[in-house]
Design an enzyme around this catalytic site. Structure first.
Site, PDB file in Angstrom:
ATOM      1  N   HIS A 235       1.129  -0.806  -0.266  1.00 53.83           N
ATOM      2  CA  HIS A 235      -0.010   0.600   0.138  1.00 53.83           C
ATOM      3  C   HIS A 235       0.709   1.444  -0.069  1.00 53.83           C
ATOM      4  O   HIS A 235       0.447   2.536  -0.126  1.00 53.83           O
ATOM      5  CB  HIS A 235      -1.490   0.043   1.504  1.00 53.83           C
ATOM      6  CG  HIS A 235      -1.701  -1.275   1.327  1.00 53.83           C
ATOM      7  ND1 HIS A 235      -2.311  -2.258   2.011  1.00 53.83           N
ATOM      8  CD2 HIS A 235      -3.181  -0.615   0.906  1.00 53.83           C
ATOM      9  CE1 HIS A 235      -2.814  -2.798   1.593  1.00 53.83           C
ATOM     10  NE2 HIS A 235      -3.794  -2.203   0.688  1.00 53.83           N
ATOM     11  N   ASP A 319      -4.120  -6.368  -8.194  1.00 58.81           N
ATOM     12  CA  ASP A 319      -5.300  -5.876  -6.294  1.00 58.81           C
ATOM     13  C   ASP A 319      -5.248  -3.932  -6.999  1.00 58.81           C
ATOM     14  O   ASP A 319      -5.230  -4.356  -7.922  1.00 58.81           O
ATOM     15  CB  ASP A 319      -3.295  -6.209  -5.693  1.00 58.81           C
ATOM     16  CG  ASP A 319      -3.834  -5.592  -4.320  1.00 58.81           C
ATOM     17  OD1 ASP A 319      -5.193  -5.583  -3.813  1.00 58.81           O
ATOM     18  OD2 ASP A 319      -3.072  -6.514  -3.260  1.00 58.81           O
TER      19      ASP A 319
END
Length: 651
Positions: A235, A319
């Site tokens: 992230h 993702d």
């Protein structure tokens, strides 16, 4: 196509007419494929590209209104975007699913915006610490299942999640995670993994998949080829796994191959660099430095490894492409084009769209893909193959109908059904059983546990955050209400980012029993001369320093004390001097009128003798003082009653 509802009943009808034998099944598949090919032949390029994009509408700001807030009610603005770009799906987050009735109304509205080709409506409902639904059953999570070592628990987890999501109108679950967590310092996977053992991960992952699919829920394994041995959260940065091909095939990739063999519906990619399979260099848009291509954008990984070598022909989804590992280094347009070129079918969260004013972000990505197809950079044949896989899966799971069958149930009937399913008593009972079976007792010197307080004894509860303290305190009071223990006084303190204070000293001095919850994502104590240096009270190390100070003072005052590992069990290595230690594998506490995970209550039940822990470690616990040494080995756990190590059947 527009007048139909589900494919499942239609297929059953055809099968019955043809006799239900193998030849009939092949005939059904042939007719289904022919129908899908006819659909694709009539689709425009815009419609095909739209099927391959899956944005989120986590928050939305209507024109003329204030800031963006949680998108919980369908509106004409979002509907216009779905229709304009012919979107194939959307992903929901916690901001979108605040209660059961609201969620059903939202998903119903989303589907009505795409009547021709129904949407994939997706969510990350892994159970454990990644749970989006704000109502319903909050399962203990993968590592808890790994500690319990019961395949039935994995199957039940999948079935519960599948039935609840399905009743809400959600048709894709981005789970289970089958990453092999063999790095204790992994900041993003941890308890999201079943285990550090690829065989155990495979067995439990397959059962979770079966449980989901039994409810006609699309199951997605992630994060291919494996996010378990990373020390960077994708992230925020770009992780690298430097192992050679043999190691990756024997460890990280084993559960993915097993899932492929078991018929998993979707595969989600990892934003992780795997130089053993692809060391191609790109110039980062962030700083101009050369970086290796991550798996999500790698043709060698997605097409060469996953498709050709491992034989996977299902749907591949990235993702989230807005994660910094991708967004900072590649930019949104190039990232989406590279992902599709690599062989993925769906670009997840390709552009941020929180309002009509931000629609140009999606327009830019959409046009970039179309231009890449027009130039031949992305072959049209590849686009057609991806769209075929997407439509085939929609047909398989009853999302896209191919034949005329009875109409969709009325909205109010859907709501009534969902209210009966989501968070049902049967689901909650199984949830609690799984959590109790997972509790792992690692140390119990001098038979410290179970605690056996007398009436009005003082039990001190400490944990990093208020919701965790409330979960512990409430669980103790509930045990007393049920007459499972004497009624006691409960005092408490949350200690997030605090240094050890006079107040903490006073509370410990006045307590008869002390329960301290530890929440350490990454072990980082100061080690000096082979010992943890407790003289350093660095506020940045509060997660280690505070509970150690509590432990040391409680030991000095000869208090009955237990350390409870609330998240990654690796943190128990910080408390070698404690007499009693147990792991619960889940840190979410009590808030908004509900327990957000059953793990802490199950731990409290064990502490006071209401249950006998039977969990065993699904990972090795290395020493923090000598990291090359194991403090507790994989498979270790104590039986509280006998005080002896638990023997695992079949191991």
């Amino acid at each position: 196509m527009r007048k139909s509802v589900t494919a499942a009943l239609a297929l059953l009808l055809i099968i019955s007419l043809l006799g239900g034998n193998g030849a009939a099944m092949e005939s059904v598949k042939g007719k289904q494929q022919a129908n899908i090919e006819r659909i694709i032949a009539k689709m425009t390029l815009d419609e095909k590209v739209g099927q391959m994009l899956m944005p989120d509408f986590r928050n939305w700001q209507k024109q003329g209104e204030g800031k963006a807030t949680g998108f919980i009610e369908m509106n004409a603005e979002v509907a216009s975007i779905i229709k304009k770009y012919h979107l194939g799906g959307v992903i929901l987050f916690a901001e979108n699913v605040v209660d059961t009735e609201q969620t059903v109304r939202l998903t119903d509205g989303l589907q009505k915006a795409s009547p021709g080709l129904p949407l994939f409506i997706t969510i990350d409902q892994e159970g454990g610490i990644v749970t989006r639904l704000q109502t319903g059953t909050n399962l203990p999570g993968n590592m808890a299942i790994g500690a319990a070592r019961k395949e039935i628990h994995a199957y039940q987890t999948g079935a519960i999640i599948g039935s609840e999501l399905s009743s809400l109108g959600i048709n894709v679950n981005f789970g289970p995670s089958v990453d092999v967590n063999n790095n204790p310092n992994n900041p993003v996977i941890g308890v999201r993994s079943f285990s550090s053992d690829p065989s155990l991960v495979s067995k439990l992952g397959i059962q979770t998949i079966k449980g989901l699919q039994r409810q006609n829920m699309i199951a997605t394994t992630k994060h291919f080829p494996g996010h378990g041995d990373t020390a960077v959260d994708s992230h925020y940065g770009l992780p690298l796994v430097a192992h050679d091909k043999e190691r990756l095939r024997n460890i990280e990739m084993v559960p993915f191959q097993k899932a492929i063999d078991a018929g998993v519906d979707m595969m989600m990619t990892a934003h992780v660099q795997f130089p053993a399979f692809d060391d191609t260099l790109y110039i980062s848009k962030k700083d101009g430095q050369k970086i290796m291509v991550p798996a999500t954008l790698s043709h060698k990984v997605i097409t060469g490894l996953l498709r050709e070598e491992m034989g996977y022909d299902g749907v591949v989804v990235t993702d989230a492409l807005n994660m910094k590992a991708i967004a900072d280094n590649f930019g949104q347009e190039e990232a989406v084009v590279l992902a599709i070129k690599s062989g993925v079918d769906i670009a997840l969260m390709p552009a941020q769209v929180n309002s009509l004013d931000m629609e140009n972000n999606l327009t830019s990505v959409f046009n970039a893909v179309k231009s890449a197809v027009a130039s031949g950079e992305i072959p049209l044949k590849q686009v057609n193959e991806s769209v075929a896989r997407i439509l085939e899966l929609k047909v398989k799971r009853g999302i896209l109908p191919l034949n005329k069958i009875p109409a969709d149930p009325p909205l109010e009937k859907k709501i009534k059904r969902a209210l009966q399913v989501v968070g049902s008593m049967g689901h909650l009972k199984k949830e609690r059983k799984i959590a109790e079976d997972a509790i792992t007792l690692l140390k119990n010197e001098e038979r410290t546990l179970p605690f056996k307080p007398r009436s009005n004894d003082n039990v001190l509860v400490l944990a990093p955050f208020d919701d965790q303290v409330e979960s512990m305190s409430r669980s103790i009071r509930e045990l007393a209400d049920k007459k499972k223990m004497k009624r006691v006084q409960v005092t408490s303190m949350s200690y997030s980012e605090k240094t050890f204070s006079d107040e903490a000293v006073r509370l410990i001095n006045e307590a008869d029993y002390v329960i301290i919850g530890s929440y350490i994502v990454k072990n980082d104590p100061v080690v000096k001369d082979g010992q943890i240096d407790d003289s350093i009270q660095d506020t940045k190390k509060w997660a280690t320093a505070f509970p150690r100070a509590v432990m040391n003072h409680a030991n000095k005052k000869d208090k009955e004390m237990v350390v409870v590992s609330l998240r990654n069990p690796y943190d128990v290595a910080n408390f070698e001097e404690a007499k009693a230690v147990l792991a619960v594998y889940g840190y979410k506490g009590y808030s908004n009128g509900r327990y957000r995970q059953p793990n802490i209550p199950a731990g409290i039940s064990a502490i006071f003798g209401e249950s006998n822990p039977q969990g065993t470690l699904p990972v090795d616990i290395p020493s923090v003082i000598a990291p090359s040494e194991k403090l507790y080995e994989f498979g270790y756990g104590l039986d509280m009653k006998s005080g002896k190590p638990i023997k695992i059947k079949g191991e």
